[in-house]
Design a protein around this motif. Sequence first.
Motif, PDB file in Angstrom:
ATOM      1  N   ASN A  94       0.851  -1.181   0.000  1.00  0.00           N
ATOM      2  CA  ASN A  94       0.000   0.000   0.000  1.00  0.00           C
ATOM      3  C   ASN A  94       0.893   1.240   0.000  1.00  0.00           C
ATOM      4  O   ASN A  94       1.695   1.430   0.922  1.00  0.00           O
ATOM      5  CB  ASN A  94      -0.905  -0.001   1.237  1.00  0.00           C
ATOM      6  N   VAL A  95       0.794   2.038  -1.045  1.00  0.00           N
ATOM      7  CA  VAL A  95       1.620   3.241  -1.205  1.00  0.00           C
ATOM      8  C   VAL A  95       0.701   4.456  -1.125  1.00  0.00           C
ATOM      9  O   VAL A  95      -0.299   4.532  -1.840  1.00  0.00           O
ATOM     10  CB  VAL A  95       2.369   3.217  -2.556  1.00  0.00           C
ATOM     11  N   ALA A 123      11.812   3.388  -5.085  1.00  0.00           N
ATOM     12  CA  ALA A 123      11.461   3.796  -3.719  1.00  0.00           C
ATOM     13  C   ALA A 123      10.784   2.653  -2.977  1.00  0.00           C
ATOM     14  O   ALA A 123      11.076   2.400  -1.799  1.00  0.00           O
ATOM     15  CB  ALA A 123      10.544   5.022  -3.765  1.00  0.00           C
ATOM     16  N   ILE A 124       9.912   1.934  -3.646  1.00  0.00           N
ATOM     17  CA  ILE A 124       9.248   0.785  -3.030  1.00  0.00           C
ATOM     18  C   ILE A 124      10.269  -0.279  -2.653  1.00  0.00           C
ATOM     19  O   ILE A 124      10.166  -0.925  -1.609  1.00  0.00           O
ATOM     20  CB  ILE A 124       8.177   0.212  -3.993  1.00  0.00           C
ATOM     21  N   ALA A 125      11.294  -0.445  -3.504  1.00  0.00           N
ATOM     22  CA  ALA A 125      12.316  -1.468  -3.277  1.00  0.00           C
ATOM     23  C   ALA A 125      13.392  -1.046  -2.294  1.00  0.00           C
ATOM     24  O   ALA A 125      14.290  -1.830  -1.977  1.00  0.00           O
ATOM     25  CB  ALA A 125      12.969  -1.850  -4.613  1.00  0.00           C
ATOM     26  N   ILE A 183       4.999   3.899   2.587  1.00  0.00           N
ATOM     27  CA  ILE A 183       5.002   2.626   1.871  1.00  0.00           C
ATOM     28  C   ILE A 183       4.783   1.538   2.912  1.00  0.00           C
ATOM     29  O   ILE A 183       5.547   1.413   3.861  1.00  0.00           O
ATOM     30  CB  ILE A 183       6.328   2.387   1.131  1.00  0.00           C
ATOM     31  N   GLU A 184       3.734   0.765   2.727  1.00  0.00           N
ATOM     32  CA  GLU A 184       3.418  -0.315   3.653  1.00  0.00           C
ATOM     33  C   GLU A 184       3.509  -1.642   2.897  1.00  0.00           C
ATOM     34  O   GLU A 184       2.800  -1.852   1.920  1.00  0.00           O
ATOM     35  CB  GLU A 184       2.010  -0.133   4.209  1.00  0.00           C
ATOM     36  N   PHE A 185       4.416  -2.499   3.351  1.00  0.00           N
ATOM     37  CA  PHE A 185       4.606  -3.820   2.736  1.00  0.00           C
ATOM     38  C   PHE A 185       4.471  -4.874   3.822  1.00  0.00           C
ATOM     39  O   PHE A 185       5.095  -4.757   4.873  1.00  0.00           O
ATOM     40  CB  PHE A 185       5.981  -3.896   2.065  1.00  0.00           C
ATOM     41  N   GLN A 242       5.460  -0.527   7.937  1.00  0.00           N
ATOM     42  CA  GLN A 242       5.946   0.697   7.316  1.00  0.00           C
ATOM     43  C   GLN A 242       7.400   0.470   6.871  1.00  0.00           C
ATOM     44  O   GLN A 242       8.265   0.177   7.692  1.00  0.00           O
ATOM     45  CB  GLN A 242       5.891   1.855   8.311  1.00  0.00           C
ATOM     46  N   THR A 243       7.646   0.609   5.580  1.00  0.00           N
ATOM     47  CA  THR A 243       8.963   0.237   5.051  1.00  0.00           C
ATOM     48  C   THR A 243       9.684   1.370   4.335  1.00  0.00           C
ATOM     49  O   THR A 243      10.781   1.152   3.806  1.00  0.00           O
ATOM     50  CB  THR A 243       8.832  -0.954   4.081  1.00  0.00           C
TER      51      THR A 243
END
Length: 238
Positions: free
Chosen positions: A7-8, A50-52, A62-64, A68-69
Motif C-alpha cells: 500500500n503506497v 522507492a518501493i524497493a 510505503i506499507e509492505f 511501514q517500510t
Amino acid sequence: MMDRLLNVRDLKVSYGGINAVKGVDLYVNKGELVALIGANGAGKSSSLKAIAGLLTPSAGEIEFTHLQTQKLPAYELVRLGLGLVPEGRGVFKRMSILENLQMGAFLKKDAKAFHQKLEEVYSYFPRLKERLSQLAGTLSGGEQQMVAMGRAMMAEPKLLLLDEPSMGLSPIMVETIFDVIRNLSTGGMTILLVEQNARLALQMADRAYVMESGLITLSGSGKELLQDSRVRIAYLGE
C-alpha cells in the motif's frame, strides 16, 4: 477481503530540485498482477525504486506486509520478501549463471529447498540450465533478463517487482519473457510490473495504473484501460 500486500500513499521522490514522483497512491493485493504504465520520464522506475528501498522518498508512506517500510534499506526488504528485477537487468557479469542464481538464494539455509527452487527456475528458463558455467556478461540481453528473473525467483519473493523487463529485447524474446510473467502470475505470484509496452502489460494485468509527470492519472482493470480512448491514443498508437 483480499490481503493487501503493498500500500503506497502520497509517495514523493525528488532528485535535487526535481520532483520525479509528486504524490502517488497505489496498492497491490496478494495474488494480483498490477501494471504501472506511462511514457519515459513519467516517474515509474523512481516509484519502483522507492518501493524497493533503493531510493529514499521525500514524503509519503510505503506499507509492505503491513509494515511501514519507506525508511528501511533494500536488504531488509529482501528479508521481508520483496524481490526486484531491475531495469537493465543488473546481473553479476563476471559470475556464472549458477553463481548469479545462488546469489538470489543467499538467505536460504535448506539445501533441498534450494535445489528444488533451482529446478523450478530451470523449468521456466531451460536455456539457463544448458549454460550454467557461462559468465553472465557473455550472454545476450534476453538471456541476461532470464538470469535476472531467475535470480529474483530464487528468493521466493512475496512480491516481485519487474522494472521494464522487455526493454531492449527482440520481439521473440519479449514474448518468451512475458509468457514467463504470465505463468508466474497464474501460479499465484504477486507482481508489480513497470512496463513501456502498454498493450502487453494491460493484456495480462488484473489492474493497472497510468502515470504521467509524476502522478497517477488513470487506474482500473487491465481490460478497462485497454478500451479507454485516452490510453489507446497515448500509448497504443490508435
